[in-house]
Design a protein around this motif. Structure first.
Motif, short mmCIF file in Angstrom:
data_model
loop_
_atom_site.label_atom_id
_atom_site.label_comp_id
_atom_site.label_asym_id
_atom_site.label_seq_id
_atom_site.Cartn_x
_atom_site.Cartn_y
_atom_site.Cartn_z
N UNK A 215 102.91 -1.78 -16.23
CA UNK A 215 104.11 -2.12 -15.46
C UNK A 215 104.09 -1.35 -14.14
N UNK A 216 104.38 -2.05 -13.03
CA UNK A 216 104.42 -1.41 -11.72
C UNK A 216 105.69 -1.83 -10.99
N UNK A 217 106.09 -0.98 -10.05
CA UNK A 217 107.22 -1.33 -9.19
C UNK A 217 106.68 -1.89 -7.88
N UNK A 218 107.23 -3.00 -7.46
CA UNK A 218 106.81 -3.63 -6.21
C UNK A 218 107.38 -2.87 -5.01
N UNK A 219 106.76 -3.01 -3.84
CA UNK A 219 107.30 -2.33 -2.66
C UNK A 219 108.75 -2.74 -2.39
N UNK A 220 109.54 -1.79 -1.92
CA UNK A 220 110.92 -2.06 -1.56
C UNK A 220 110.94 -2.65 -0.15
N UNK A 221 111.39 -3.89 -0.05
CA UNK A 221 111.41 -4.59 1.23
C UNK A 221 112.85 -4.95 1.58
N UNK A 222 113.28 -4.75 2.83
CA UNK A 222 114.69 -4.98 3.18
C UNK A 222 115.07 -6.45 3.22
N UNK A 223 114.08 -7.31 3.46
CA UNK A 223 114.35 -8.75 3.55
C UNK A 223 113.26 -9.51 2.79
N UNK A 224 113.44 -10.80 2.67
CA UNK A 224 112.46 -11.64 2.02
C UNK A 224 111.16 -11.66 2.81
N UNK A 225 110.04 -11.56 2.11
CA UNK A 225 108.72 -11.68 2.69
C UNK A 225 107.94 -12.74 1.92
N UNK A 226 106.77 -13.09 2.42
CA UNK A 226 105.89 -14.02 1.73
C UNK A 226 104.54 -13.38 1.46
N UNK A 227 104.11 -13.45 0.21
CA UNK A 227 102.73 -13.10 -0.14
C UNK A 227 101.83 -14.24 0.33
N UNK A 228 100.76 -13.91 1.06
CA UNK A 228 99.93 -14.96 1.64
C UNK A 228 98.44 -14.84 1.26
N UNK A 229 98.06 -13.74 0.60
CA UNK A 229 96.66 -13.56 0.19
C UNK A 229 96.59 -12.50 -0.88
N UNK A 230 95.62 -12.63 -1.77
CA UNK A 230 95.30 -11.54 -2.69
C UNK A 230 93.80 -11.52 -2.91
N UNK A 231 93.29 -10.35 -3.25
CA UNK A 231 91.86 -10.22 -3.50
C UNK A 231 91.62 -9.18 -4.59
N UNK A 232 90.54 -9.35 -5.36
CA UNK A 232 90.25 -8.39 -6.42
C UNK A 232 89.68 -7.10 -5.86
N UNK A 233 90.00 -6.01 -6.51
CA UNK A 233 89.40 -4.70 -6.21
C UNK A 233 88.73 -4.21 -7.49
N UNK A 234 87.48 -4.54 -7.63
CA UNK A 234 86.74 -4.17 -8.84
C UNK A 234 86.03 -2.84 -8.61
N UNK A 235 86.27 -1.88 -9.48
CA UNK A 235 85.61 -0.59 -9.35
C UNK A 235 84.10 -0.78 -9.42
N UNK A 236 83.35 -0.29 -8.43
CA UNK A 236 81.89 -0.45 -8.46
C UNK A 236 81.28 0.04 -9.76
N UNK A 237 80.43 -0.77 -10.34
CA UNK A 237 79.81 -0.45 -11.62
C UNK A 237 80.52 -1.04 -12.81
N UNK A 238 81.76 -1.52 -12.61
CA UNK A 238 82.54 -2.08 -13.72
C UNK A 238 82.63 -3.59 -13.70
N UNK A 239 81.81 -4.23 -12.87
CA UNK A 239 81.87 -5.68 -12.74
C UNK A 239 81.64 -6.38 -14.08
N UNK A 240 80.81 -5.84 -14.94
CA UNK A 240 80.51 -6.50 -16.22
C UNK A 240 81.65 -6.38 -17.22
N UNK A 241 82.59 -5.46 -16.99
CA UNK A 241 83.69 -5.26 -17.93
C UNK A 241 84.94 -6.06 -17.56
N UNK A 242 85.20 -6.22 -16.26
CA UNK A 242 86.45 -6.84 -15.81
C UNK A 242 86.28 -8.36 -15.82
#
Length: 505
Positions: A215-242
């Protein structure tokens, strides 16, 4: 003297510019074939043709091919080189692990080529479909793209067996048509920010399959925003596990804050109750995939008082060799903007309910189908709720496990089947990339959807059940659409008693 120096400087500048091996034009699609940046493929396509630009760190020949199995036999191969300033391209076919002979019919056209600073570039075009039996058709399915290069150009005018690539080769699964737009830049007029959500797993359990939820808390934003992109951050060396990860938004904004950033096993009776409302998917990634960029007119809402405050990162770890002691800090990077786009986007999960009682697959069968429906009544109800008569699909991806061979999302209207929204007749478990539709698909009130998964259990000696483990199966589709309606999941499954009767149990 000054004039001579100026002329020399201009000639030097001209030489440097001409020796530039950057792409010759802007491309939306790109793939790093060898994974370390030594063989790069850019491409674009129309309804009839596909244009490739191939860059290789070599001063010899370089080639790509389209293979039925990932090997050379039966592959449609294109090889070229730049020799003495002249670029050459050739259409060939694979007959085995040896150099490929030329096709009698040449269906590839050279557009340009260059060589400098240890790099070779070839740009060429070919039809998506030809009448040559040695060519493979370029389709929307996952395709196995092989690549190879040599250290030197052919001694004579053509390749000979001495030019065989030996070890400079590889194979990658790719979606060439309607695949992700990796090169598409973010809208330049927008202001962009990002935040990372990373796991802090001290040790991946020595189990074949493990689902970790945090569980994580999302950033506190004063107004509505739009998410427009996401990308994976795989720890180097752990590609075979994720194996895959999902970011779920939580509908309730009252949570036990002591759960924040702590790890718990997902989908267990002992899982925290505060996880139960975290079902709305905002981002999804699976093995083999890359970044996902939303079209410029849509974004996922984030930040105003009516939007969720918390999210849950679900991570599927695949550990078939039961390796212990591996820590992991993989996760996602989320990009967002305060400049609101025209529409709020949503992600709809459709298909078959995932539990061990929902369906089974008998052993030793080369083709066995599962079906998961999203009934018209469900879609119509949520459209009525926000006062729209249709939604538009911009993309999505398909998901099954090791037995999946052919997956599709059917679109039904008034008893008539429309073209499939998503389809992959060459599904690859190790390459679960998203589809970016060339044309948006309209789903109207009264339409129904169905996910169909075709499995091959020829290599299994026992029944396979639906479930979370890699050895289990799934049959799911994830549709990215707009405008967003109050529906996250639309799934069905057969009646258990009827299923058991069918198999004589």
């Amino acid at each position: 003297m000054t004039f001579s120096l100026l002329v020399c400087a201009q000639l030097l500048l001209l030489k440097l510019v001409r020796c530039n091996i950057d792409p010759t034009q802007a491309y939306e699609r790109f793939f790093d074939l060898d994974g370390v940046g030594n063989v790069k493929l850019y491409w674009k396509y129309t309804d009839t043709h596909i244009t490739f630009e191939l860059h290789g760190q070599t001063t010899g020949w370089i080639g790509i091919g389209f293979s039925p199995t990932g090997g050379m036999r039966g592959a449609d191969i294109i090889v070229g080189w730049v020799k003495n300033g002249n670029a050459v391209i050739s259409d060939r076919h694979g007959v085995g692990n040896t150099f490929p002979p030329r096709d009698d019919q040449q269906n590839v056209e050279l557009l340009t080529g260059a060589e400098c600073n240890g790099w070779t570039m070839l740009k060429f075009v070919r039809p998506l479909r030809t009448c040559d039996e040695n060519d493979r058709q370029i389709t929307k399915n996952t395709m196995k793209v092989i690549y190879a290069f040599g250290a030197a150009d052919p001694t004579d005018d053509d390749l000979t067996p001495i030019n065989y690539h030996r070890m400079n080769k590889g194979v990658r699964s790719m979606i060439l048509l309607e695949g992700p737009r990796f090169v598409t830049p973010l809208v330049p007029s927008e202001t962009h920010s990002s935040f990372d959500i990373l796991n802090n797993v001290s040790a991946i359990p020595a189990r074949k399959t493990y689902y970790n939820c945090m569980l994580v808390r999302l950033p506190t934003l004063p107004t509505k925003h739009h998410v427009i992109k996401f990308e994976p951050l795989i720890q180097p060396g752990n590609e075979r596990f994720v194996h895959h990860m999902l970011l779920h938004l939580c509908t309730k904004n009252e949570k036990d804050v002591t759960l924040l950033n702590t790890n718990h096993e997902c989908y267990r009776l002992t899982s925290p109750a505060d996880f139960s409302d975290c079902v709305q998917i905002i981002a999804a990634w699976a093995v083999g995939g890359g970044p996902h960029i939303l079209p410029p007119h849509v974004g996922y809402p984030l930040g105003n008082t009516s939007e969720p405050v918390y999210a849950m990162l679900e991570m599927h770890y695949d550990n078939p060799n039961l390796i212990s002691g591996v820590s992991d800090q993989s996760g996602m990077r989320i990009y967002y903007t305060p400049e609101l786009r025209q529409y709020d986007v949503g992600i709809l999960t459709i298909g078959q309910i995932v539990n061990s009682y929902s369906n089974i697959i008998p052993p030793t069968i080369s083709s066995f189908k599962h079906y998961g429906d999203c009934p018209a009544e469900c879609l119509e109800t949520v459209m009525d709720e926000i006062g729209v008569d249709h939604i538009k699909v911009v993309g999505g991806f398909l998901h099954s496990h090791l037995l999946g061979r052919k997956l599709r999302v059917r679109h039904l209207r008034n008893g008539t089947e429309l073209p499939n929204i998503l389809r992959d007749d060459s599904y690859d478990f190790d390459y679960q990339e998203g589809h970016s539709l060339t044309e948006e698909v309209i789903i109207r009130k009264g339409d129904a959807l169905q996910v169909v998964c075709d499995y091959d259990s020829s290599g299994r000696s026992t029944y396979t059940t639906v479930g979370l483990a890699t050895e289990n199966e799934m049959c799911l589709g994830f549709l990215t659409y707009y405008p967003k309606v109050p529906l996250s999941i639309c799934e069905t499954s057969p009646y258990l008693l009827e299923l058991l009767q069918y198999f004589g149990v």
